[in-house]
Each structure stands twice: as structure tokens, then as C-alpha cells.
Design a protein around this motif. Structure first.
Motif, PDB file in Angstrom:
ATOM      1  N   UNK A 102      90.322   0.512  61.274  1.00  0.00           N
ATOM      2  CA  UNK A 102      89.541   1.611  60.687  1.00  0.00           C
ATOM      3  C   UNK A 102      90.387   2.424  59.708  1.00  0.00           C
ATOM      4  N   UNK A 103      91.657   2.662  60.087  1.00  0.00           N
ATOM      5  CA  UNK A 103      92.560   3.424  59.216  1.00  0.00           C
ATOM      6  C   UNK A 103      92.790   2.671  57.908  1.00  0.00           C
ATOM      7  N   UNK A 104      93.032   1.368  58.007  1.00  0.00           N
ATOM      8  CA  UNK A 104      93.264   0.551  56.820  1.00  0.00           C
ATOM      9  C   UNK A 104      92.025   0.559  55.924  1.00  0.00           C
ATOM     10  N   UNK A 105      90.840   0.400  56.522  1.00  0.00           N
ATOM     11  CA  UNK A 105      89.599   0.387  55.759  1.00  0.00           C
ATOM     12  C   UNK A 105      89.375   1.721  55.042  1.00  0.00           C
ATOM     13  N   UNK A 106      89.643   2.816  55.749  1.00  0.00           N
ATOM     14  CA  UNK A 106      89.462   4.143  55.157  1.00  0.00           C
ATOM     15  C   UNK A 106      90.453   4.351  54.010  1.00  0.00           C
ATOM     16  N   UNK A 107      91.718   3.951  54.225  1.00  0.00           N
ATOM     17  CA  UNK A 107      92.745   4.115  53.191  1.00  0.00           C
ATOM     18  C   UNK A 107      92.384   3.315  51.942  1.00  0.00           C
ATOM     19  N   UNK A 108      91.859   2.117  52.131  1.00  0.00           N
ATOM     20  CA  UNK A 108      91.470   1.289  50.987  1.00  0.00           C
ATOM     21  C   UNK A 108      90.315   1.921  50.214  1.00  0.00           C
ATOM     22  N   UNK A 109      89.331   2.494  50.928  1.00  0.00           N
ATOM     23  CA  UNK A 109      88.205   3.141  50.256  1.00  0.00           C
ATOM     24  C   UNK A 109      88.668   4.381  49.489  1.00  0.00           C
ATOM     25  N   UNK A 110      89.638   5.107  50.051  1.00  0.00           N
ATOM     26  CA  UNK A 110      90.201   6.273  49.367  1.00  0.00           C
ATOM     27  C   UNK A 110      90.934   5.855  48.094  1.00  0.00           C
TER      28      UNK A 110
END
Length: 246
Positions: A102-110
């Protein structure tokens, strides 16, 4: 690691004092906790001697920093970046796998959003006939045009290439002039003028018997367009720009 910083007693001294201050420690308490001789640590702090590599490694481990943070000259920007990364790494390592995803996915979207925000918006301009900033250039609309781009949007009626150097430095050869259709307003404004089958970009002064066309480049003489030859104000030059690559 910068070679010039190696063995620099002043840098080592300032770094030790900074880390001691951040933890509210004095030299005596620190030397006791580390098992170092008090006078030895005092000499390091006073920049009299330089610690051995094994002692530097022990101090770095104690302060939870890289050895370079003791050896190299202090850089607050680097420290902030390093601290932030350490926090992120520490938190990330404690998360379960599904939460790490989830952290990786959020960081990529940011990152995607950030890249979008950093994009420069370019506005298209349809550029047609050339307007002379020199001796004159044929004025006609044969339907041919170029599309160019710029990062500001202007209110204008049509755009034309500038040809010549008589209006330097404000209107260089090869720039685009943006023209707003309007009648003559004030002496000294820059207008696009149609005269005797040619077009010009000039400062215009209205005189009794005609229009005086004035260049800003001093090597060019004024031109006089008598009313008997029906010079026409095409419009006022409201802006100009050098096109940007898309």
C-alpha cells in the motif's frame, strides 16, 4: 566521502559537539557511556587529536549516523534528507507485506501527481504571414501557417513572425508578434502597419500628412507613410515571444 575532510580535526570536533548537544550530553558523560578515556574525548572535542577509525565507527553506531556524518563537514540539507530516509526505512521495515504494498502504491501515485504538477503548460499559437521589423515584407494571407507554443496565454487576434532586426532589442528576428486588431490609439505605441503592399512592426507617430514609422534600432532611419498612400494600422502589438519546444 571527501578526501580533503579525512583527518580534519576541526570538522571532527564540530561534529562530535553537535551530536553531543543534540542528545544533551557533556564530554564526561559521553566518555563514561562509551568507555573512552575522558582526556582522549576532550582532545577530540578541542580539535587537538583525531580519533582512530575503530573509535569513529563506535561513535557513529552510538549516534546512529553514518561515519561520514562525523568525518565530513556538516551539511544540514544532507542531514535532513538522511534523517527522513532513515525514518521511512525504519517504518517501512516494520510494516507487514500487504501494508508495504500500500505504501509503495501510494508513493507511486504521489510521484505521478508531482510529475504532472511540474509539467509546463504550453499554449498553441497559429502564426501566419511575416511582419517586417526591417525594410518591409509582403503582407498577405495565403492560408499557410505554423503552430508554435509558449507558456503564457495572451488575448490577441492574430500572430505573425517578426522578420528583420530594426526593432531590437525588444522584437528580435524570428520571434512571434501577437497583434490585437484596433485603430490608432497613442503616439509611440508599437503597431503592425500595412503600407504600399508591405507590412511593418514599428513605433507609430501620427503626423499631419502621414504616419511616421520609427525603429528602436538606431541604425535604421524613420520611414514616412503619407496618407495619400493609404497606410493602414493592422493592429497593436500586445506581446511577443520566442517559441518554446513542445
Amino acid at each position: 566521502m571527501k578526501t580533503k575532510d579525512l583527518g580534519n580535526k576541526r570538522i571532527m570536533s564540530e561534529n562530535i559537539k553537535r551530536h553531543l548537544s543534540q542528545r544533551g550530553l557533556n564530554v564526561k558523560d559521553f566518555s563514561i557511556e562509551m568507555g573512552f578515556k575522558y582526556t582522549t574525548v576532550l582532545d577530540w572535542v578541542n580539535a587537538k587529536t583525531y580519533p582512530r577509525i575503530d573509535k569513529i565507527e563506535l561513535m557513529a553506531r552510538y549516534f546512529n549516523v553514518d561515519k561520514s556524518d562525523l568525518v565530513e563537514e556538516y551539511n544540514p540539507i544532507k542531514e535532513k534528507q538522511s534523517t527522513t530516509k532513515q525514518i521511512l526505512d525504519n517504518v517501512f521495515s516494520k510494516l507487514e507485506t500487504n501494508r508495504q504494498d500500500k505504501v509503495v502504491s501510494y508513493a507511486q501515485s504521489e510521484l505521478v501527481e508531482q510529475n504532472k504538477e511540474n509539467l509546463v503548460q504550453l499554449f498553441p499559437y497559429n502564426v501566419k504571414e511575416k511582419l517586417s521589423a526591417g525594410t518591409g515584407y509582403g503582407y498577405f494571407d495565403d492560408g499557410n501557417s505554423d503552430t508554435v507554443y509558449y507558456n503564457k496565454q495572451y488575448d490577441y487576434d492574430f500572430a505573425s513572425w517578426i522578420f528583420g532586426d530594426s526593432m531590437l532589442p525588444d522584437y528580435p528576428n524570428g520571434d512571434v508578434a501577437l497583434i490585437k486588431a484596433c485603430p490608432f490609439e497613442y503616439d509611440g505605441c508599437v503597431y503592425a502597419v500595412d503600407w504600399d503592399g508591405q507590412s511593418y512592426i514599428k513605433k507609430v507617430y501620427k503626423e499631419e500628412k502621414g504616419l511616421r514609422l520609427v525603429s528602436t534600432n538606431e541604425k535604421y532611419s524613420d520611414k514616412f507613410a503619407p496618407y495619400s498612400e493609404e497606410p493602414r494600422i493592422i493592429g497593436k502589438v500586445v506581446a511577443s515571444f520566442t517559441p518554446l519546444e513542445k
